[in-house]
Design a protein around this motif. Structure first.
Motif, PDB file in Angstrom:
ATOM      1  N   PHE A   1       0.828  -1.206   0.000  1.00  0.00           N
ATOM      2  CA  PHE A   1       0.000   0.000   0.000  1.00  0.00           C
ATOM      3  C   PHE A   1       0.863   1.257   0.000  1.00  0.00           C
ATOM      4  CE2 PHE A   1       0.747  -1.146   4.384  1.00  0.00           C
ATOM      5  CZ  PHE A   1       0.932   0.056   5.049  1.00  0.00           C
ATOM      6  N   LEU A   2       0.241   2.365  -0.411  1.00  0.00           N
ATOM      7  CA  LEU A   2       0.913   3.662  -0.450  1.00  0.00           C
ATOM      8  C   LEU A   2       0.688   4.388   0.860  1.00  0.00           C
ATOM      9  CD1 LEU A   2      -0.216   4.791  -3.998  1.00  0.00           C
ATOM     10  CD2 LEU A   2       2.050   3.990  -3.337  1.00  0.00           C
ATOM     11  N   ASN A   3       1.764   5.032   1.362  1.00  0.00           N
ATOM     12  CA  ASN A   3       1.679   5.810   2.591  1.00  0.00           C
ATOM     13  C   ASN A   3       2.749   6.886   2.552  1.00  0.00           C
ATOM     14  OD1 ASN A   3       0.996   6.597   5.230  1.00  0.00           O
ATOM     15  ND2 ASN A   3       2.518   5.218   6.102  1.00  0.00           N
TER      16      ASN A   3
ATOM     17  N   LEU B   1      -5.335  -2.283  11.195  1.00  0.00           N
ATOM     18  CA  LEU B   1      -4.902  -1.222  10.295  1.00  0.00           C
ATOM     19  C   LEU B   1      -6.015  -1.004   9.280  1.00  0.00           C
ATOM     20  CD1 LEU B   1      -2.481   0.572   9.498  1.00  0.00           C
ATOM     21  CD2 LEU B   1      -1.643  -1.313   8.126  1.00  0.00           C
ATOM     22  N   HIS B   2      -6.585   0.193   9.250  1.00  0.00           N
ATOM     23  CA  HIS B   2      -7.656   0.527   8.312  1.00  0.00           C
ATOM     24  C   HIS B   2      -7.021   1.292   7.150  1.00  0.00           C
ATOM     25  CE1 HIS B   2     -10.899  -0.535  11.127  1.00  0.00           C
ATOM     26  NE2 HIS B   2     -10.082  -0.064  12.050  1.00  0.00           N
ATOM     27  N   LEU B   3      -6.951   0.648   5.988  1.00  0.00           N
ATOM     28  CA  LEU B   3      -6.336   1.268   4.820  1.00  0.00           C
ATOM     29  C   LEU B   3      -7.404   1.683   3.820  1.00  0.00           C
ATOM     30  CD1 LEU B   3      -3.394  -1.212   4.167  1.00  0.00           C
ATOM     31  CD2 LEU B   3      -3.295   1.015   5.287  1.00  0.00           C
ATOM     32  N   PRO B   4      -7.316   2.923   3.292  1.00  0.00           N
ATOM     33  CA  PRO B   4      -8.271   3.316   2.260  1.00  0.00           C
ATOM     34  C   PRO B   4      -8.052   2.469   1.004  1.00  0.00           C
ATOM     35  CG  PRO B   4      -6.606   5.013   2.565  1.00  0.00           C
ATOM     36  CD  PRO B   4      -6.359   3.966   3.601  1.00  0.00           C
ATOM     37  N   MET B   5      -9.141   2.077   0.375  1.00  0.00           N
ATOM     38  CA  MET B   5      -9.032   1.205  -0.802  1.00  0.00           C
ATOM     39  C   MET B   5      -8.173   1.827  -1.899  1.00  0.00           C
ATOM     40  SD  MET B   5     -12.805  -0.615  -1.029  1.00  0.00           S
ATOM     41  CE  MET B   5     -13.429   0.662  -2.039  1.00  0.00           C
ATOM     42  N   GLN B   6      -8.206   3.160  -2.030  1.00  0.00           N
ATOM     43  CA  GLN B   6      -7.423   3.828  -3.072  1.00  0.00           C
ATOM     44  C   GLN B   6      -5.920   3.718  -2.839  1.00  0.00           C
ATOM     45  OE1 GLN B   6      -9.679   5.140  -1.078  1.00  0.00           O
ATOM     46  NE2 GLN B   6     -11.086   6.488  -2.150  1.00  0.00           N
ATOM     47  N   GLY B   7      -5.512   3.499  -1.592  1.00  0.00           N
ATOM     48  CA  GLY B   7      -4.095   3.409  -1.267  1.00  0.00           C
ATOM     49  C   GLY B   7      -3.513   2.017  -1.402  1.00  0.00           C
ATOM     50  N   ILE B   8      -4.369   1.016  -1.558  1.00  0.00           N
ATOM     51  CA  ILE B   8      -3.880  -0.359  -1.654  1.00  0.00           C
ATOM     52  C   ILE B   8      -3.437  -0.648  -3.077  1.00  0.00           C
ATOM     53  CG2 ILE B   8      -4.492  -2.799  -1.450  1.00  0.00           C
ATOM     54  CD1 ILE B   8      -6.399  -1.987   0.798  1.00  0.00           C
ATOM     55  N   VAL B   9      -2.206  -1.113  -3.214  1.00  0.00           N
ATOM     56  CA  VAL B   9      -1.663  -1.479  -4.526  1.00  0.00           C
ATOM     57  C   VAL B   9      -2.052  -2.911  -4.857  1.00  0.00           C
ATOM     58  CG1 VAL B   9       0.452  -1.765  -5.873  1.00  0.00           C
ATOM     59  CG2 VAL B   9       0.244   0.149  -4.273  1.00  0.00           C
TER      60      VAL B   9
ATOM     61  N   LYS C   1       6.380 -15.961   4.590  1.00  0.00           N
ATOM     62  CA  LYS C   1       6.716 -14.553   4.745  1.00  0.00           C
ATOM     63  C   LYS C   1       8.036 -14.244   4.059  1.00  0.00           C
ATOM     64  CE  LYS C   1       7.468 -10.931   8.115  1.00  0.00           C
ATOM     65  NZ  LYS C   1       8.572 -10.375   7.364  1.00  0.00           N
ATOM     66  N   GLY C   2       8.040 -13.172   3.318  1.00  0.00           N
ATOM     67  CA  GLY C   2       9.270 -12.649   2.739  1.00  0.00           C
ATOM     68  C   GLY C   2       9.738 -11.480   3.580  1.00  0.00           C
ATOM     69  N   GLN C   3      10.594 -10.675   2.991  1.00  0.00           N
ATOM     70  CA  GLN C   3      11.117  -9.523   3.704  1.00  0.00           C
ATOM     71  C   GLN C   3      10.153  -8.351   3.550  1.00  0.00           C
ATOM     72  OE1 GLN C   3      14.937  -8.292   2.295  1.00  0.00           O
ATOM     73  NE2 GLN C   3      15.503  -7.416   4.255  1.00  0.00           N
ATOM     74  N   SER C   4       9.744  -7.754   4.661  1.00  0.00           N
ATOM     75  CA  SER C   4       8.925  -6.553   4.621  1.00  0.00           C
ATOM     76  C   SER C   4       9.786  -5.419   4.080  1.00  0.00           C
ATOM     77  CB  SER C   4       8.417  -6.195   6.015  1.00  0.00           C
ATOM     78  OG  SER C   4       7.598  -7.217   6.510  1.00  0.00           O
ATOM     79  N   ALA C   5       9.143  -4.422   3.456  1.00  0.00           N
ATOM     80  CA  ALA C   5       9.925  -3.366   2.834  1.00  0.00           C
ATOM     81  C   ALA C   5       9.190  -2.042   2.845  1.00  0.00           C
ATOM     82  CB  ALA C   5      10.258  -3.745   1.397  1.00  0.00           C
ATOM     83  N   ILE C   6       9.983  -0.986   2.732  1.00  0.00           N
ATOM     84  CA  ILE C   6       9.474   0.351   2.463  1.00  0.00           C
ATOM     85  C   ILE C   6      10.230   0.817   1.234  1.00  0.00           C
ATOM     86  CG2 ILE C   6       9.194   2.708   3.306  1.00  0.00           C
ATOM     87  CD1 ILE C   6       9.464   1.582   6.156  1.00  0.00           C
ATOM     88  N   ARG C   7       9.497   1.191   0.181  1.00  0.00           N
ATOM     89  CA  ARG C   7      10.116   1.606  -1.071  1.00  0.00           C
ATOM     90  C   ARG C   7       9.681   3.022  -1.422  1.00  0.00           C
ATOM     91  NH1 ARG C   7      12.069  -3.011  -3.481  1.00  0.00           N
ATOM     92  NH2 ARG C   7      11.112  -4.939  -2.788  1.00  0.00           N
ATOM     93  N   ASP C   8      10.535   3.718  -2.156  1.00  0.00           N
ATOM     94  CA  ASP C   8      10.174   5.022  -2.685  1.00  0.00           C
ATOM     95  C   ASP C   8       9.143   4.810  -3.789  1.00  0.00           C
ATOM     96  OD1 ASP C   8      10.898   7.285  -4.907  1.00  0.00           O
ATOM     97  OD2 ASP C   8      11.098   8.030  -2.853  1.00  0.00           O
ATOM     98  N   ALA C   9       8.036   5.536  -3.748  1.00  0.00           N
ATOM     99  CA  ALA C   9       6.959   5.324  -4.718  1.00  0.00           C
ATOM    100  C   ALA C   9       7.393   5.681  -6.139  1.00  0.00           C
ATOM    101  CB  ALA C   9       5.730   6.140  -4.334  1.00  0.00           C
ATOM    102  N   ALA C  10       8.265   6.665  -6.304  1.00  0.00           N
ATOM    103  CA  ALA C  10       8.679   7.099  -7.637  1.00  0.00           C
ATOM    104  C   ALA C  10       9.704   6.163  -8.267  1.00  0.00           C
ATOM    105  CB  ALA C  10       9.239   8.517  -7.576  1.00  0.00           C
TER     106      ALA C  10
END
Length: 106
Positions: A10-12, A65-73, A81-90
């Protein structure tokens, strides 16, 4: 029987987050998806993943965690389980906070 595991992307705040959870459902709040039972690696050794630690600090005490549907990729049902990640959206590159270097100003 193995418990179901989901990879939620998801996007955040301009970043793409990848988390793992045991439950995903349509939320009671209209337009939101509920993500429950987040799964984090438990490391007993010396080696620690800084991204996993950052995610655990941010979401470790979260019950739902309540995620807006528009933010879910995407939401994927995965075998393990793999590795959790934070990526740059661009760029899609992993965002990892480097350890401070002695003598270098921040």
């Amino acid at each position: 029987m193995a418990k179901t595991l989901y990879k939620v992307t998801f996007l955040n705040a301009g970043k793409v987050y990848e988390l793992y959870a045991r439950q995903v459902a349509s939320g009671a709040l209209w337009g939101f998806t509920e993500i429950r039972d987040l799964v984090f690696d438990v490391h007993d050794g010396v080696l620690i993943d800084p991204t996993e630690e950052r995610l655990r600090d941010e979401f470790g005490d979260t019950r739902v965690l309540h995620l807006p549907m528009q933010g879910i990729v995407r939401i994927e049902e995965v075998e393990r389980k793999g590795q959790s990640a934070i990526r740059d959206a661009a760029t899609g590159e992993r965002v990892v906070t480097a350890f401070p270097q002695p003598g270098k100003p921040r």
